[in-house]
Design a protein around this motif. Sequence first.
Motif, PDB file in Angstrom:
ATOM      1  N   GLY A 115      37.065 -69.802 -45.238  1.00 27.61           N
ATOM      2  CA  GLY A 115      38.072 -69.016 -45.946  1.00 27.61           C
ATOM      3  C   GLY A 115      38.663 -67.874 -45.127  1.00 27.61           C
ATOM      4  N   SER A 116      38.257 -67.749 -43.866  1.00 20.84           N
ATOM      5  CA  SER A 116      38.773 -66.674 -43.014  1.00 20.84           C
ATOM      6  C   SER A 116      40.156 -67.015 -42.483  1.00 20.84           C
ATOM      7  N   ASP A 117      40.925 -65.986 -42.224  1.00 27.06           N
ATOM      8  CA  ASP A 117      42.208 -66.128 -41.540  1.00 27.06           C
ATOM      9  C   ASP A 117      41.899 -66.119 -40.045  1.00 27.06           C
ATOM     10  N   ILE A 118      41.819 -67.302 -39.459  1.00 29.25           N
ATOM     11  CA  ILE A 118      41.357 -67.411 -38.074  1.00 29.25           C
ATOM     12  C   ILE A 118      42.323 -66.744 -37.100  1.00 29.25           C
ATOM     13  N   ASP A 119      43.613 -66.801 -37.386  1.00 25.05           N
ATOM     14  CA  ASP A 119      44.573 -66.134 -36.489  1.00 25.05           C
ATOM     15  C   ASP A 119      44.347 -64.627 -36.476  1.00 25.05           C
ATOM     16  N   ARG A 120      44.073 -64.051 -37.651  1.00 21.56           N
ATOM     17  CA  ARG A 120      43.770 -62.614 -37.729  1.00 21.56           C
ATOM     18  C   ARG A 120      42.452 -62.314 -37.004  1.00 21.56           C
ATOM     19  N   PHE A 121      41.447 -63.167 -37.209  1.00 21.21           N
ATOM     20  CA  PHE A 121      40.171 -62.973 -36.529  1.00 21.21           C
ATOM     21  C   PHE A 121      40.385 -62.933 -35.019  1.00 21.21           C
ATOM     22  N   ILE A 122      41.132 -63.901 -34.501  1.00 22.41           N
ATOM     23  CA  ILE A 122      41.382 -63.976 -33.062  1.00 22.41           C
ATOM     24  C   ILE A 122      42.066 -62.694 -32.575  1.00 22.41           C
ATOM     25  N   ALA A 123      43.105 -62.281 -33.264  1.00 16.49           N
ATOM     26  CA  ALA A 123      43.848 -61.083 -32.847  1.00 16.49           C
ATOM     27  C   ALA A 123      42.955 -59.845 -32.862  1.00 16.49           C
ATOM     28  N   LYS A 124      42.168 -59.672 -33.920  1.00 17.45           N
ATOM     29  CA  LYS A 124      41.330 -58.472 -34.044  1.00 17.45           C
ATOM     30  C   LYS A 124      40.141 -58.509 -33.087  1.00 17.45           C
ATOM     31  N   PHE A 125      39.583 -59.696 -32.864  1.00 24.30           N
ATOM     32  CA  PHE A 125      38.468 -59.790 -31.925  1.00 24.30           C
ATOM     33  C   PHE A 125      38.951 -59.515 -30.507  1.00 24.30           C
TER      34      PHE A 125
ATOM     35  N   GLY B 239      41.883 -50.168 -22.735  1.00 27.57           N
ATOM     36  CA  GLY B 239      42.945 -49.302 -23.227  1.00 27.57           C
ATOM     37  C   GLY B 239      43.571 -49.735 -24.538  1.00 27.57           C
ATOM     38  N   CYS B 240      42.976 -50.705 -25.192  1.00 25.13           N
ATOM     39  CA  CYS B 240      43.501 -51.186 -26.473  1.00 25.13           C
ATOM     40  C   CYS B 240      42.911 -50.376 -27.620  1.00 25.13           C
ATOM     41  N   GLN B 241      43.585 -50.426 -28.745  1.00 29.20           N
ATOM     42  CA  GLN B 241      43.074 -49.832 -29.972  1.00 29.20           C
ATOM     43  C   GLN B 241      42.711 -50.947 -30.927  1.00 29.20           C
ATOM     44  N   TYR B 242      41.556 -50.846 -31.546  1.00 31.55           N
ATOM     45  CA  TYR B 242      41.154 -51.801 -32.578  1.00 31.55           C
ATOM     46  C   TYR B 242      41.780 -51.351 -33.885  1.00 31.55           C
ATOM     47  N   THR B 243      42.560 -52.227 -34.515  1.00 35.94           N
ATOM     48  CA  THR B 243      43.277 -51.875 -35.740  1.00 35.94           C
ATOM     49  C   THR B 243      42.759 -52.644 -36.951  1.00 35.94           C
TER      50      THR B 243
END
Length: 111
Positions: free
Chosen positions: A30-40, A51-55
């Motif tokens: 049930g996870s949004d895998i595209d969101r998981f990939i982007a956030k991970f 130098g990235c920010q975790y959002t």
Amino acid sequence: MGGEAKVTEIVNNFVTEVEQEPVILAYFEGSDIDRFIAKFEEQICMVSGGGCQYTGDTMEQVHGGMNISEKDFNLTVDLLINAMDKANVPHPLQNRLLNKLAPMRSQMLYR
């Protein structure tokens, strides 16, 4: 770590590892895998000093209700190590990344 391309490679390898491990794959139902990939990718970039920010959400929010056991957490770490191995990340760099991620462990277990 090797820049954005290397982080993307690690995360994509990790997703493949998870897809091949039914015990861990069940946590992603049930996870949004595209969101998981982007956030991970953001998270790895941030903790590795890129130098990235975790959002994304907090680890407690993401893992709440999953009741992740220590055994399953450790298996997931093994999958991440496999993903880094497949991306040819040298072991000293792997250890540094895992050391930075380790404090998040308590935010994920048994929630």
